[in-house]
Design an enzyme around this catalytic site. Structure first.
Site, short mmCIF file in Angstrom:
data_model
loop_
_atom_site.label_atom_id
_atom_site.label_comp_id
_atom_site.label_asym_id
_atom_site.label_seq_id
_atom_site.Cartn_x
_atom_site.Cartn_y
_atom_site.Cartn_z
N SER A 33 0.82 -1.21 0.00
CA SER A 33 0.00 0.00 0.00
C SER A 33 0.86 1.26 0.00
O SER A 33 0.33 2.37 0.01
CB SER A 33 -0.93 0.01 1.22
OG SER A 33 -0.19 -0.16 2.41
N THR A 165 -39.71 26.53 -10.51
CA THR A 165 -39.97 25.15 -10.09
C THR A 165 -40.14 24.39 -11.41
O THR A 165 -40.64 24.96 -12.39
CB THR A 165 -41.25 25.02 -9.22
OG1 THR A 165 -42.36 25.49 -9.99
CG2 THR A 165 -41.15 25.84 -7.94
N HIS A 166 -39.69 23.17 -11.43
CA HIS A 166 -39.68 22.37 -12.68
C HIS A 166 -38.88 23.09 -13.78
O HIS A 166 -39.11 22.86 -14.96
CB HIS A 166 -41.09 22.09 -13.21
CG HIS A 166 -42.05 21.63 -12.16
ND1 HIS A 166 -42.28 20.30 -11.90
CD2 HIS A 166 -42.82 22.33 -11.29
CE1 HIS A 166 -43.16 20.20 -10.91
NE2 HIS A 166 -43.50 21.42 -10.52
N SER A 287 -13.30 27.76 -27.25
CA SER A 287 -13.35 26.59 -28.12
C SER A 287 -12.26 26.74 -29.17
O SER A 287 -12.00 27.85 -29.64
CB SER A 287 -14.72 26.49 -28.78
OG SER A 287 -14.62 25.75 -29.98
N LYS A 293 -17.26 31.12 -28.52
CA LYS A 293 -17.66 30.38 -27.32
C LYS A 293 -16.86 30.69 -26.07
O LYS A 293 -15.68 30.98 -26.11
CB LYS A 293 -17.58 28.87 -27.60
CG LYS A 293 -18.66 28.44 -28.56
CD LYS A 293 -18.88 26.98 -28.53
CE LYS A 293 -19.60 26.57 -27.29
NZ LYS A 293 -20.00 25.17 -27.34
N GLU A 300 -18.66 22.43 -15.19
CA GLU A 300 -18.97 21.07 -15.68
C GLU A 300 -18.12 20.03 -14.95
O GLU A 300 -18.59 18.94 -14.62
CB GLU A 300 -18.72 21.00 -17.19
CG GLU A 300 -19.72 21.83 -17.97
CD GLU A 300 -19.31 22.00 -19.43
OE1 GLU A 300 -20.16 21.79 -20.29
OE2 GLU A 300 -18.15 22.35 -19.71
N GLN A 332 -7.47 -2.06 3.94
CA GLN A 332 -6.39 -1.27 3.33
C GLN A 332 -6.89 -0.49 2.11
O GLN A 332 -6.31 0.52 1.73
CB GLN A 332 -5.24 -2.22 2.93
CG GLN A 332 -4.08 -1.56 2.23
CD GLN A 332 -2.89 -2.48 2.16
OE1 GLN A 332 -2.20 -2.68 3.15
NE2 GLN A 332 -2.64 -3.06 0.99
N1 ARG Z 1 -1.19 -1.34 5.30
C1 ARG Z 1 -2.16 -1.83 6.20
C2 ARG Z 1 -3.49 -1.10 6.00
O1 ARG Z 1 -3.47 -0.12 5.38
C3 ARG Z 1 -1.70 -1.63 7.62
C4 ARG Z 1 -2.30 -2.58 8.59
C5 ARG Z 1 -1.77 -3.94 8.35
N2 ARG Z 1 -2.15 -4.86 9.36
C6 ARG Z 1 -2.08 -6.16 9.19
N3 ARG Z 1 -2.48 -6.90 10.15
N4 ARG Z 1 -1.63 -6.70 8.08
O2 ARG Z 1 -4.51 -1.53 6.44
#
Ligand code: ARG
Length: 467
Positions: A33, A165-166, A287, A293, A300, A332
């Site tokens: 992660s 309205t509408h 544009s 334009k 948007e 995670q």
């Molecule tokens: N990277 C993990 C998360 O974001 C941290 C916690 C990990 N804990 C574990 N028991 N593997 O959730």
């Protein structure tokens, strides 16, 4: 992929004790992660400093080890802040990246930092701190947007526009009143943000893996040091709870919905057909093929960002549903949803604040449109009730005939000759013309929260004092 699963890979240095070999490449990829949770580095280091300080205070680690740990963590903080830190995917996440670097910097004392905690309470802490700061930022940004609307409302407390309205002309209102409708919406968003900060203001650290710990830790001390009101009260819930993230996303989704409605109105108002507002050059684009334009791209995109935010809310609700207590790795997947939604929300609020402040309001166009579409028909009916004593349903019917007549003649209600109005109902006098103008219509709606300029100014004063 079998060839990736060779024994030549070493097992994870943080948790690999019972593993004979390292992870398959795909395992590493799905598990890591660090690509996104490195955003939590400052929170992670703050949390670790508070934890180490508490451990030393409680005599769980020595003061010397604590000093080394704190010094090392501060070094890592400046390394990351200055871009001199090498993040490693093999070390999975921000927690292990920081801890491994700490070991390189200070040696074996680094191994004492993780006493009486787990990555489960650590990640819950880091993420809560991050979401809390984001909510505080959102609160400030909403305050800025509200201030922009209050200024425009004050400037246009008397500017008449059609109320719809509408999306059909209904009754005249003032542009100030319309602006104040958004102040109410963003004011509610801001109080939701404040409530969410109160809800999440409990410190998770010390819940450990899920069951708490046998070490004599002081969770009140770490809670105080990290600016939380108090520690959480159930260690199982603490590591399995992501309500604070879901609350952030639901608040973002509701605010996003408001921003999107505003965006849609700006898109409509800025068309040549409406011409109610002109966006500044700073918040529109041209544009490449049609030189005439001026496109409301920012509005948007704000409208579209709402879709992303909704997606994140549904994603995290779906990730969390059906997870058994306590922590599962599914959790995670919470961070990217929240980070993406936070970025979208910040951008959307900032763009809208800029547009609202910069746009030129064409009061003449608004007033002309307010008078068309028989917008004062209700005023005629109300006059018949008030001055001629008709029941409202009869007055409604009489007015309907007047509208039909005006329509057949291609004129406004105020342009119908008195004799023709009297032919529809004999009690009508020339006093009726006083209520058929849009200004008179607007000024008469003095009920609390109504569109009369005096009432709009009262609400502006309320919000200015409220903040
Ligand atoms: N990277 C993990 C998360 O974001 C941290 C916690 C990990 N804990 C574990 N028991 N593997 O959730």
């Amino acid at each position: 992929m079998a060839e990736n699963n060779t024994d030549t890979k070493s097992s994870n240095q943080m948790w690999g004790g019972r593993f004979a070999s390292g992870p398959d490449a795909i395992m590493e990829e799905i598990n890591a992660s660090i690509g996104f949770d490195k955003k939590l580095f400052a929170q992670d280091i703050r949390g670790s400093i508070a934890h180490a300080t508490m451990l030393a205070h409680q005599g769980i680690i020595s003061a010397e080890d604590k000093d080394k740990i704190v010094h090392g963590l501060n070094t890592i903080l400046s390394e990351i802040e200055s871009g001199n830190f090498e993040f490693s995917r093999q070390l999975e996440d921000i927690h292990m990246n920081v801890e491994a670097r700490l070991a390189t910097l200070i040696g074996p004392a680094a191994g004492r930092l993780h006493t009486a905690r787990s990555r489960n309470d650590q990640v819950a802490l880091d993420f809560r701190l991050w979401v809390k700061e984001e909510l505080q930022k959102t609160e400030r940004m909403l305050t800025g947007l509200i201030a922009a609307f209050l200024d425009r409302a004050e400037e246009h407390a008397e500017s008449v526009m059609p109320g719809f309205t509408h999306l059909q002309t209904a009754q005249p209102v003032t542009f100030g009143h319309h602006c104040m409708a958004y102040v109410e919406m963003f004011g509610r968003d801001r109080s939701r943000v404040r409530h969410a900060i109160e809800h999440l203001d409990e410190s998770p650290i010390g819940a450990a893996a899920l069951a708490g710990t046998g070490y004599p830790i002081d969770r009140h001390m770490t809670a105080r040091a990290l600016g939380f009101r108090e520690p959480t009260r159930n260690s199982i819930d603490t590591v399995s709870d992501r309500d604070f993230a879901i609350e952030f996303l639901s608040i973002a989704a509701i605010a996003g919905m408001h921003l999107s409605r505003l965006a849609e109105e700006i898109v409509i108002w800025s068309t040549p057909q409406f011409g109610f507002v002109r966006l500044s050059d700073a918040f529109s684009t041209g544009s490449s093929i049609m030189p005439q334009k001026k496109n409301p791209d920012a509005a948007e995109l704000v409208r579209a960002k709402t879709g992303r935010i909704n997606g994140s809310l549904v994603a995290l609700l779906t990730i969390m549903k059906g997870l058994p207590l306590a922590y599962s790795k599914d959790m995670q997947e919470d961070k990217e949803q929240v980070f993406d939604a936070a970025e979208s929300l910040e951008l959307a609020i900032a763009a809208m604040t800029g547009m609202v402040r910069d746009m030129t309001v064409n009061t003449a166009r608004m007033k002309a449109a307010a008078g068309s579409g028989y917008s004062t028909a209700t005023d005629l009916a109300d006059w018949l009730v008030r001055e001629a004593g008709l029941p409202f349903r009869d007055a409604h019917h009489v007015t309907g005939r007047a509208v039909a007549l005006a329509e057949s003649k291609g004129c406004d209600l105020a342009e119908l000759p008195l004799s023709e109005l009297q032919a529809i109902h004999s009690d009508i006098t020339d006093k009726v013309y006083d209520v058929l103008t849009v200004e008179a219509s607007v000024a008469s709606r003095k009920s609390f929260g109504g569109t009369a300029p005096s009432e709009v100014r009262r609400q502006i004063a309320f919000w200015r004092a409220r903040n």
